[in-house]
Design a protein around this motif. Structure first.
Motif, short mmCIF file in Angstrom:
data_model
loop_
_atom_site.label_atom_id
_atom_site.label_comp_id
_atom_site.label_asym_id
_atom_site.label_seq_id
_atom_site.Cartn_x
_atom_site.Cartn_y
_atom_site.Cartn_z
N LYS A 130 20.11 24.79 84.95
CA LYS A 130 18.91 25.53 84.79
C LYS A 130 17.65 24.76 85.00
O LYS A 130 16.93 25.43 85.75
N SER A 131 17.62 23.51 84.95
CA SER A 131 16.67 22.91 85.36
C SER A 131 16.35 22.89 86.72
O SER A 131 15.25 23.14 87.33
N ARG A 132 17.37 22.82 87.52
CA ARG A 132 17.59 23.00 88.94
C ARG A 132 16.90 24.18 89.46
O ARG A 132 16.10 24.41 90.24
N SER A 135 13.13 24.86 88.86
CA SER A 135 12.48 23.97 89.81
C SER A 135 12.46 24.97 91.05
O SER A 135 11.45 24.56 91.96
N ASP A 136 13.53 25.31 91.52
CA ASP A 136 13.73 25.98 92.92
C ASP A 136 12.80 27.27 92.70
O ASP A 136 11.96 27.64 93.75
N GLU A 137 12.88 28.05 91.70
CA GLU A 137 11.87 29.05 91.51
C GLU A 137 10.26 28.94 91.47
O GLU A 137 9.55 29.45 92.09
N ALA A 138 10.23 27.55 90.91
CA ALA A 138 8.56 27.04 90.99
C ALA A 138 8.27 26.66 92.34
O ALA A 138 7.17 26.76 92.54
N ASN A 139 9.24 26.42 93.05
CA ASN A 139 9.00 26.11 94.65
C ASN A 139 9.23 27.40 95.58
O ASN A 139 9.00 27.05 96.75
N GLY A 140 9.10 28.23 94.89
CA GLY A 140 8.99 29.63 95.99
C GLY A 140 10.18 30.54 95.97
O GLY A 140 10.29 31.37 96.71
N ILE A 142 13.22 33.15 94.98
CA ILE A 142 13.39 34.03 93.88
C ILE A 142 14.90 34.50 94.10
O ILE A 142 15.49 34.84 94.97
N PHE A 143 15.39 34.41 92.93
CA PHE A 143 17.07 34.43 92.90
C PHE A 143 17.11 35.80 92.52
O PHE A 143 16.37 36.57 91.52
N LEU A 144 18.22 36.37 92.87
CA LEU A 144 18.54 38.00 92.73
C LEU A 144 19.01 37.99 91.15
O LEU A 144 19.03 39.13 90.83
N ILE A 145 19.44 37.07 90.70
CA ILE A 145 20.14 37.07 89.17
C ILE A 145 19.38 36.05 88.43
O ILE A 145 18.89 35.03 88.98
N PRO A 146 18.97 36.32 87.02
CA PRO A 146 17.99 35.31 86.48
C PRO A 146 18.74 34.06 86.39
O PRO A 146 19.99 33.99 86.14
N ALA A 147 17.70 33.01 86.42
CA ALA A 147 18.34 31.69 86.25
C ALA A 147 19.03 31.50 85.25
O ALA A 147 20.46 30.79 85.37
N ASP A 186 29.89 30.04 97.64
CA ASP A 186 29.71 30.81 98.86
C ASP A 186 28.20 30.51 99.08
O ASP A 186 27.80 30.19 100.19
N LYS A 187 27.34 31.39 98.43
CA LYS A 187 25.90 31.07 98.83
C LYS A 187 25.33 31.57 97.37
O LYS A 187 25.76 32.57 96.61
N LEU A 188 24.12 31.21 97.12
CA LEU A 188 23.28 31.58 96.36
C LEU A 188 22.34 32.61 96.78
O LEU A 188 21.32 32.04 97.67
N ASP A 189 22.52 33.85 96.41
CA ASP A 189 21.50 34.79 96.97
C ASP A 189 20.00 34.43 96.59
O ASP A 189 19.78 34.60 95.28
#
Length: 193
Positions: A130-132, A135-140, A142-147, A186-189
């Motif tokens: 969750k922390s990661r 951090s990824d969201e804060a750096n720009g 946007i995940f298709l599924i909530p963190a 596989d991938k994090l969309d």
């Protein structure tokens, strides 16, 4: 007069002696067949000292497993950040498998005797994940599924796979498990902001 630091060192030394004794005994016989006397003799600690620190051998085992889980948490916190979220999960999964392999006897006994170990491990992995993601969201990113949903899903998967691996006597190498874990991720969309 004894100061608190000296007392703390004595307690930690006693715990280490008892933890080491239990670990050695587990390589010789099953947990069910280990007695408090066995542990005390191996640790060269008097029974009264044992009972000053632990209620019984199950309490000792729980404390030892808690220590192992804490060590895992510290290692996972030190995990080198990578730019790729997918690689982060692969690295975290590898770290979890390596940690379980290094402490196989304790985790085998702990997982069989105490379901809370699984919950604690999962909580640590969820926290790291969750922390990661945040951090990824804060750096720009946007995940298709909530963190929170992503972190629960991937963390549960990692811990469940690691437990399956351990309970089945590690039928695959760590590299193979990590490769399969990577294929499952596989991938994090994501989409760019």
């Amino acid at each position: 007069m004894t100061n608190n630091k000296t007392l703390d060192l004595r307690i930690r030394r006693t715990h280490k002696l008892l933890f080491d004794a239990l670990t050695l005994l587990l390589s010789e016989k099953s947990f069910d067949n280990i007695t408090i006397t066995d542990i005390c003799e191996k640790a060269m600690v008097h029974r009264t000292t044992f009972y000053k620190h632990f209620e019984d051998k199950y309490h000792l085992l729980d404390s030892l497993i808690s220590q192992l889980v804490q060590n895992f948490e510290e290692k996972s916190t030190e995990q080198t950040p990578v730019d790729n979220p997918r690689q982060y999960y692969v690295n975290l999964f590898r770290l979890l498998l390596e940690h379980m392999q290094e402490n196989i006897k304790m985790y085998s006994v702990g997982l069989l005797n105490n379901g809370s170990t699984i919950k604690v491990l999962q909580k640590i992995v969820v926290g790291r994940t969750k922390s990661r993601l945040e951090s990824d969201e804060a750096n720009g990113l946007i995940f298709l599924i909530p963190a929170p949903i992503l972190s629960e899903f991937y963390s549960s998967s990692m811990v469940s796979l690691a437990i399956w691996w351990l309970e089945n006597n590690m039928p695959l190498s760590i590299d193979e498990m990590v490769r399969y874990g990577d294929m499952l991720i596989d991938k994090l969309d994501t989409t760019d902001k």
